[in-house]
Design an enzyme around this catalytic site. Structure first.
Site, mmCIF file in Angstrom:
data_model
loop_
_atom_site.group_PDB
_atom_site.id
_atom_site.type_symbol
_atom_site.label_atom_id
_atom_site.label_comp_id
_atom_site.label_asym_id
_atom_site.label_seq_id
_atom_site.Cartn_x
_atom_site.Cartn_y
_atom_site.Cartn_z
ATOM 1 N N ASP A 161 -26.845 -9.690 24.592
ATOM 2 C CA ASP A 161 -28.179 -9.563 24.011
ATOM 3 C C ASP A 161 -29.226 -9.216 25.067
ATOM 4 O OD1 ASP A 161 -27.836 -12.038 25.192
ATOM 5 O OD2 ASP A 161 -28.787 -13.182 23.593
ATOM 6 N N HIS A 162 -29.023 -9.713 26.274
ATOM 7 C CA HIS A 162 -29.940 -9.465 27.385
ATOM 8 C C HIS A 162 -29.195 -9.829 28.663
ATOM 9 C CE1 HIS A 162 -30.317 -13.786 27.845
ATOM 10 N NE2 HIS A 162 -30.544 -13.869 26.549
ATOM 11 N N SER A 185 -33.422 -14.440 23.299
ATOM 12 C CA SER A 185 -32.271 -14.322 22.398
ATOM 13 C C SER A 185 -32.677 -14.243 20.935
ATOM 14 C CB SER A 185 -31.327 -15.510 22.605
ATOM 15 O OG SER A 185 -30.756 -15.481 23.890
#
Length: 526
Positions: free
Chosen positions: A373-374, A107
């Site tokens: 973000d992922h 992150s």
């Protein structure tokens, strides 16, 4: 006789629903409506007065899809055809999440990309890839600023709302520069780093950028070591951590002398804050991260919907507009624990906060962006029937003659093999099965979605590098280095009415969802 009559009515409704979906014209009509609305859309090329940026930490596509189903099922619908607020964003793209040094990012590296516009290395925040993880000296001269600072420098009000500690990777990247995301307070830093002149993230929160609204957790990183927490005075782990003796909360208040600035740590004081008369708000509801939504005590802590609303109402008084980062940060933390129930409920709450943001702002002047973000190694599998509980079991059993859940993980704490066999499924506080044993589930590296509405939302398209997002938002709002958009002569344009369209186009589907839920009721009755 009344029971029999009810069963007959329900049976008729179920038959009607199935007949609707079996008729090809049902789907053709729905598609025609959607197509025509897409053809009628006009680009909104206004300058964005406001930017609302919603970040679902760890909210990969599987999480997004599963949360949509859960949201519908929480409303007693089958769930699959439910329309999330996020689903109403007609501009959608994919972003590549790798960091400069790792195929799968964290992150910190991802936040530096989408907030600062520069890709970097794992575990570093607000610095370029020339900096090295944990090496203070490498940080100097390699700092990069975020769109939050660009917006503030342009005269806009700025804010952060998160469900984690405000010093965590995502919010920290909006204001801090650190060779390590783990330097929450000075107690978390090695002496060498302090001797080389690096400072902790909490101290940068009150120094680097004048942030108007800060809402989340993280009290213990702001107060001297041993300071008793106001909510948990007997809990040693909740006490202040700072070794330098500084009380950053008091320092923040001193810096706001002459302004209406409120520090709050509980629901009562938060509710008493009047947005119309408030210049600054620092709200820290927990020593560390906030509680999961499913565990939240409503009498002590407001929801992400309520914190988002308070932030917007304070920030929107600025005639030059605002930038607000809203993070659903505990989606990620629930996934790390292998707890799909918690992750999905966090995502549903996050979607409700997005709805509140749209309600409080005007689409013709506010660019609203939603993204992850992922992702996580989170799978959705097993051929479950339509309307089956998203948190339940597949109707199929595995070759070991044991059931398995529709949702599970590629790795994580849920890997349990005893005498060569998997345990049978338990429902209470269930940790989803994982294929590989790890203490915490890792991230995964596939692309994540970015969704946008409002001025210049069409810039969010295709498959892009993650750092593109910061530049697209900045261009739309005329902040940062690229000011071509506001310098050009811009003609008034028709705003993107995607929200109205989506709700209208899917109204039949929503009705169908309600009718299909009758099937579940009927099944229970029988």
């Amino acid at each position: 006789s009344q029971g029999l009559a009810l069963i007959l009515v329900l049976s008729s409704l179920v038959i009607f629903v199935f007949l609707l979906e079996e008729n090809p014209e049902f789907w053709r009509s729905q598609a025609r409506t959607t197509l025509q609305t897409a053809l009628d859309r006009k680009l909104n090329t206004n300058v964005a007065k406001n930017i609302l940026f919603f970040l679902g930490d760890g909210m990969g596509i599987t999480t997004y899809t599963a949360a949509r189903i859960l949201k519908g099922q929480l409303q007693n619908q089958t769930g699959e055809e439910t329309v999330m607020t996020m689903d109403t964003f007609t501009n959608v793209g994919l972003v590549k999440t790798y960091s400069v040094d790792f195929q799968i990012a964290d992150s910190a590296a991802t936040a530096t990309a989408y907030l600062c516009g520069v890709k970097t290395n794992l575990n570093t925040i607000g610095v370029s890839a020339a900096a090295r993880n944990g090496i203070c000296k490498s940080q100097k001269g390699n700092e990069v600023t975020s769109i939050l600072k660009w917006a503030k420098d342009a005269g806009k009000s700025v804010g952060i709302v998160t469900t984690t500690r405000v010093q965590h990777a995502t919010p920290a990247t909006s204001y801090a520069h650190s060779a390590s995301r783990k330097w929450y307070s000075d107690a978390d830093m090695p002496e060498a780093a302090k001797n080389d002149g690096c400072t902790d993230i909490a101290s940068q929160l009150i120094k680097n950028t004048d942030i108007d609204v800060i809402i989340g957790g993280g009290r213990k990183y702001m107060t001297p070591s041993g300071t008793k927490d106001p909510e948990y005075p007997k809990d040693y782990s909740s006490m202040g951590k700072r070794k330098d003796g500084r009380n950053l909360i008091n320092e923040w208040q001193s810096l706001k002398t002459g302004k209406v600035a409120h520090y709050v740590w509980n629901r009562t004081d938060f509710d008493a804050v009047d947005p119309e008369t408030t210049d600054y708000l620092l709200a820290l509801f927990e020593p560390g991260d906030l509680r999961f939504e499913a565990d939240r005590d409503p009498s002590m802590d407001p929801s992400i919907v309520e914190t988002t609303e308070k932030a917007i109402r304070i920030l929107q008084k600025n005639p030059k507009g605002f930038f607000l980062l809203v993070e659903g940060g505990r989606i990620d933390q629930a996934h790390h624990d292998g707890r799909a129930f918690m992750a999905l409920h966090e995502t549903v709450a996050f979607d409700s906060a997005i709805a509140k943001g749209l309600e409080l702002t005007k689409e013709e002047e506010t660019l609203t962006v939603v993204m992850a973000d992922h992702s996580h190694p989170f799978t959705f599998n097993g051929y479950p029937f339509r309307g089956q509980s998203i948190l339940g079991k597949s109707p199929l059993w595995a070759s070991d003659m044991l059931p398995y859940t529709t949702l599970m993980y590629g790795n994580g704490p849920g890997h349990k093999i005893t005498n060569g066999k998997r345990p049978d499924i338990q429902t209470k506080d269930y940790v989803q099965l994982s294929a590989v044993p790890t203490e915490s589930a890792t991230h995964s590296g596939e692309d994540v979605a970015v969704l946008a509405r409002g001025p210049m939302a069409h810039l969010f398209h295709g498959v892009q590098e993650q750092n593109y997002v910061a530049h697209a938002m900045a261009y739309a709002a005329c902040v940062g280095a690229d000011l071509r958009h506001c310098q050009a002569e811009i003609k008034p344009s028709t705003a993107d009415h995607s929200f109205t369209f989506s709700r209208g186009a899917h109204s039949t589907a929503a009705l169908l969802s309600s009718l299909l839920s009758v099937l579940l009721v009927l099944t229970l009755l029988i």
